[in-house]
Scaffold this motif. Structure first.
Motif, PDB file in Angstrom:
ATOM      1  N   VAL A 267       0.836  -1.210   0.000  1.00  0.00           N
ATOM      2  CA  VAL A 267       0.000   0.000   0.000  1.00  0.00           C
ATOM      3  C   VAL A 267       0.867   1.255   0.000  1.00  0.00           C
ATOM      4  O   VAL A 267       0.609   2.211  -0.748  1.00  0.00           O
ATOM      5  CB  VAL A 267      -0.939  -0.008   1.229  1.00  0.00           C
ATOM      6  CG1 VAL A 267      -1.656   1.326   1.366  1.00  0.00           C
ATOM      7  CG2 VAL A 267      -1.954  -1.136   1.113  1.00  0.00           C
ATOM      8  N   GLN A 268       1.908   1.251   0.815  1.00  0.00           N
ATOM      9  CA  GLN A 268       2.784   2.415   0.910  1.00  0.00           C
ATOM     10  C   GLN A 268       3.494   2.675  -0.420  1.00  0.00           C
ATOM     11  O   GLN A 268       3.639   3.841  -0.838  1.00  0.00           O
ATOM     12  CB  GLN A 268       3.800   2.187   2.020  1.00  0.00           C
ATOM     13  CG  GLN A 268       4.698   3.384   2.304  1.00  0.00           C
ATOM     14  CD  GLN A 268       5.591   3.129   3.504  1.00  0.00           C
ATOM     15  OE1 GLN A 268       5.278   2.316   4.368  1.00  0.00           O
ATOM     16  NE2 GLN A 268       6.706   3.833   3.572  1.00  0.00           N
ATOM     17  N   SER A 269       3.909   1.614  -1.117  1.00  0.00           N
ATOM     18  CA  SER A 269       4.609   1.784  -2.401  1.00  0.00           C
ATOM     19  C   SER A 269       3.681   2.357  -3.464  1.00  0.00           C
ATOM     20  O   SER A 269       4.054   3.283  -4.198  1.00  0.00           O
ATOM     21  CB  SER A 269       5.172   0.434  -2.854  1.00  0.00           C
ATOM     22  OG  SER A 269       6.092  -0.079  -1.922  1.00  0.00           O
ATOM     23  N   ILE A 270       2.471   1.820  -3.537  1.00  0.00           N
ATOM     24  CA  ILE A 270       1.518   2.302  -4.552  1.00  0.00           C
ATOM     25  C   ILE A 270       1.192   3.775  -4.319  1.00  0.00           C
ATOM     26  O   ILE A 270       1.195   4.587  -5.257  1.00  0.00           O
ATOM     27  CB  ILE A 270       0.238   1.445  -4.521  1.00  0.00           C
ATOM     28  CG1 ILE A 270       0.555   0.023  -4.981  1.00  0.00           C
ATOM     29  CG2 ILE A 270      -0.841   2.062  -5.405  1.00  0.00           C
ATOM     30  CD1 ILE A 270      -0.602  -0.943  -4.832  1.00  0.00           C
ATOM     31  N   ILE A 271       0.932   4.128  -3.082  1.00  0.00           N
ATOM     32  CA  ILE A 271       0.565   5.514  -2.786  1.00  0.00           C
ATOM     33  C   ILE A 271       1.762   6.441  -2.964  1.00  0.00           C
ATOM     34  O   ILE A 271       1.610   7.585  -3.429  1.00  0.00           O
ATOM     35  CB  ILE A 271      -0.017   5.610  -1.369  1.00  0.00           C
ATOM     36  CG1 ILE A 271      -1.380   4.910  -1.339  1.00  0.00           C
ATOM     37  CG2 ILE A 271      -0.151   7.049  -0.921  1.00  0.00           C
ATOM     38  CD1 ILE A 271      -2.071   4.921  -0.015  1.00  0.00           C
ATOM     39  N   SER A 272       2.967   5.978  -2.634  1.00  0.00           N
ATOM     40  CA  SER A 272       4.160   6.804  -2.837  1.00  0.00           C
ATOM     41  C   SER A 272       4.364   7.093  -4.324  1.00  0.00           C
ATOM     42  O   SER A 272       4.728   8.217  -4.707  1.00  0.00           O
ATOM     43  CB  SER A 272       5.394   6.106  -2.267  1.00  0.00           C
ATOM     44  OG  SER A 272       5.308   5.996  -0.860  1.00  0.00           O
ATOM     45  N   ILE A 273       4.132   6.091  -5.169  1.00  0.00           N
ATOM     46  CA  ILE A 273       4.252   6.306  -6.622  1.00  0.00           C
ATOM     47  C   ILE A 273       3.231   7.338  -7.080  1.00  0.00           C
ATOM     48  O   ILE A 273       3.537   8.239  -7.883  1.00  0.00           O
ATOM     49  CB  ILE A 273       4.064   4.971  -7.364  1.00  0.00           C
ATOM     50  CG1 ILE A 273       5.253   4.043  -7.086  1.00  0.00           C
ATOM     51  CG2 ILE A 273       3.932   5.210  -8.878  1.00  0.00           C
ATOM     52  CD1 ILE A 273       5.076   2.649  -7.639  1.00  0.00           C
ATOM     53  N   LEU A 274       1.989   7.216  -6.582  1.00  0.00           N
ATOM     54  CA  LEU A 274       0.953   8.177  -6.947  1.00  0.00           C
ATOM     55  C   LEU A 274       1.342   9.592  -6.538  1.00  0.00           C
ATOM     56  O   LEU A 274       1.168  10.555  -7.314  1.00  0.00           O
ATOM     57  CB  LEU A 274      -0.366   7.778  -6.286  1.00  0.00           C
ATOM     58  CG  LEU A 274      -1.557   8.735  -6.489  1.00  0.00           C
ATOM     59  CD1 LEU A 274      -1.904   8.835  -7.969  1.00  0.00           C
ATOM     60  CD2 LEU A 274      -2.760   8.262  -5.682  1.00  0.00           C
ATOM     61  N   ARG A 275       1.874   9.734  -5.343  1.00  0.00           N
ATOM     62  CA  ARG A 275       2.284  11.059  -4.881  1.00  0.00           C
ATOM     63  C   ARG A 275       3.416  11.610  -5.728  1.00  0.00           C
ATOM     64  O   ARG A 275       3.435  12.811  -6.057  1.00  0.00           O
ATOM     65  CB  ARG A 275       2.725  10.977  -3.414  1.00  0.00           C
ATOM     66  CG  ARG A 275       1.602  10.651  -2.441  1.00  0.00           C
ATOM     67  CD  ARG A 275       2.160  10.315  -1.066  1.00  0.00           C
ATOM     68  NE  ARG A 275       1.110  10.050  -0.090  1.00  0.00           N
ATOM     69  CZ  ARG A 275       1.323   9.603   1.141  1.00  0.00           C
ATOM     70  NH1 ARG A 275       2.566   9.348   1.552  1.00  0.00           N
ATOM     71  NH2 ARG A 275       0.314   9.395   1.970  1.00  0.00           N
TER      72      ARG A 275
END
Length: 524
Positions: A267-275
């Motif tokens: 979850v953290q990786s996906i959201i970090s990419i989005l940011r």
């Protein structure tokens, strides 16, 4: 715990972390904490002068860094765009000055954040230990308490370090804005707007990150607590033949921890990419815009180079640092929830003791309790005796605690009794076999962690020797000899009767050996 400040500090900061750290009462005012988020924010700004130094150091560091980039652009313009290249020494001097000031202020901010983190860890652990020591009973396992004392206090304190880099990058963005204003007002406005969009997206996507981190921290804490409890009770688990069952429980807990950790990372990786996508789009837009302005000669070549050097890293790194800070804050909030839960659990306990009762007469008083209800009444009566005025009273728990170190360390923790009194206490508690095993010297030879080198009966005798050495006016024992064989038990009972005959000793026990030497027997 003594906290040593890091080496190679640019200024003397020893006054902030003295050899004996003080008790920080303003941080320990936990009634002001409130919600877990509010708790984290209050602890984050604890030690106000240090927090102010971190803030100013981080901001000014980046302002000087951004100004250095501007002066590099000025060097390019002076060297290639004017007929006065001899004036190039002025911007070069500016670059050197900016580098020195930036380095000095950055090291100052990092030093203060490191020292603040160390001091906050000490303060939180001291606070929790003080709260635990004032409790009559504790309904949490040692593993759970240790996890909160160690992991959760460290997680919250690490916010001091986590916030330094974002503050530095926000200062960098301030410096970028100031540099871009004389270059092009539109670029100066658009750059912080791009960062603001990254912040908005980071805040909007913080909830799933916080939820997964909170769940992972809870599962991890349970796994660590279970491992600690199993290690502490390894001898008992092995004696009961429950090793396989214990390992199954721990394997299941470890598997859950791994599962939720992988979920958190995903979850953290996906959201970090989005940011980061938002930041990348903003950086590309500004670079293309600046290139267009350069081709139309609306900004100079040096100014264009300045934009290339400071805008993309400013937007991308600032966005990444803010994203990581939000993640760290979410983890700290989860730890704050556990600390507050522990604190509230201690607050809800009834620690008041009704005073009253009459001091037992000198000699051995045995209190017999035939059932659980009688045991409760006996323990309540023992609690009341601890409040007797003008007497030193020790009420020893039934659980035995032996510490890592020598036999002397355990029997005389303060090191003030002297060898003669130490050996007397060991003799009364029939510890001669332990002394012999350690080479006849109680000051040498290690007992092992939690006394694991000793049998259960030997640990009981060491704990009993510690109480005998303290020699209080009133000593209250709760079934202190359940692990002793019959011969040793008789010897211990008789020795304590002789050694403490002129003082009061209460023994809560149904043992016939204690009843046989009792001066008084009371039935509950």
């Amino acid at each position: 715990m003594t906290i040593q400040p890091p080496t190679h500090q640019p200024i003397r900061l020893s006054s902030f972390v003295p050899q004996d750290p003080p008790h920080d009462t303003e941080v320990l005012a936990h009634k002001q904490w409130g919600s877990p988020l509010n708790t984290c924010l209050l602890l984050l700004i604890s030690f106000r002068w240090a927090a102010l130094g971190i803030l100013l150091g981080g901001i000014l560091t980046s302002v000087f860094s951004a100004m250095g980039s501007k002066w590099i652009g000025s060097i390019i313009d002076q060297f290639f765009g004017t007929d006065q290249p001899s004036m190039i020494w002025l911007p070069i001097l500016g670059v050197l000055l900016a580098a020195v000031m930036s380095y000095y202020l950055e090291v100052l901010a990092i030093s203060l954040s490191s020292l603040s983190e160390a001091r906050l860890v000490h303060t939180l652990r001291f606070f929790l230990l003080h709260r635990l020591h004032t409790q009559k009973t504790i309904d949490r396992s040692p593993g759970e308490i240790l996890s909160t004392l160690d992991k959760d206090s460290s997680t919250i304190a690490k916010l001091k370090q986590s916030i330094t880099f974002p503050i530095t990058m926000l200062g960098y963005m301030l410096g970028i804005t100031l540099v871009l204003i004389p270059i092009h007002l539109g670029l100066a406005i658009a750059t912080p707007v791009a960062v603001a969009l990254v912040v908005v997206v980071s805040a909007a996507t913080s909830r799933p990150v916080a939820q997964t981190m909170r769940t992972f921290r809870e599962v991890e804490a349970k796994s660590v607590s279970l491992a600690t409890d199993l290690a502490q009770g390894a001898r008992v688990v092995k004696g009961l033949g429950a090793v396989d069952n214990a390992m199954k429980r721990f394997s299941a807990a470890a598997a859950d921890t791994q599962k939720y950790q992988l979920r958190q990372i995903r979850v953290q990786s996906i959201i970090s990419i989005l940011r980061q996508i938002v930041g990348v789009i903003g950086a590309i837009f500004l670079v293309v815009w600046a290139s267009y302005l350069g081709m139309n000669q609306e900004i100079s070549t040096g100014d264009l180079l300045t934009v290339y050097m400071i805008v993309p890293p400013g937007i991308l790194v600032t966005g990444m640092s803010l994203s990581n800070t939000i993640n760290s804050l979410a983890l700290a909030v989860a730890s704050a929830e556990r600390i507050i839960a522990l604190d509230q659990g201690l607050n809800t306990q009834d620690t008041t003791i009704t005073t009253g009762g009459q001091a037992p007469p000198p000699g051995i008083s045995v209190w017999r309790a035939k059932d659980s209800d009688a045991q409760r009444r006996a323990h309540e009566a023992a609690d009341r005796l601890t409040q007797l005025p003008n007497m030193t009273v020790i009420r020893a728990p039934h659980a035995v605690h032996v510490f890592e170190g020598t036999l002397a360390d355990n029997v005389d923790p303060t090191g003030t009794l002297g060898e003669e009194r130490l050996r007397e206490a060991l003799t009364v508690a029939s510890c001669e076999d332990i002394v012999t095993r350690l080479g006849h010297d109680p000051y040498s030879g290690q007992l092992g962690e939690a006394g694991f080198n000793l049998s259960g009966g030997q640990r009981q005798r060491v704990a009993l020797a510690r109480l005998v050495a303290a020699n209080p006016d009133l000593l209250i024992l709760d079934d202190p000899t359940t692990g002793l064989d019959a011969i040793t038990l008789d010897n211990v009972c008789q020795a304590i009767k002789e050694y403490r005959g002129h003082l009061s000793t209460v023994v809560i026990s149904n043992s016939r050996a204690w009843s046989a030497i009792a001066d008084e027997i009371k039935e509950f």
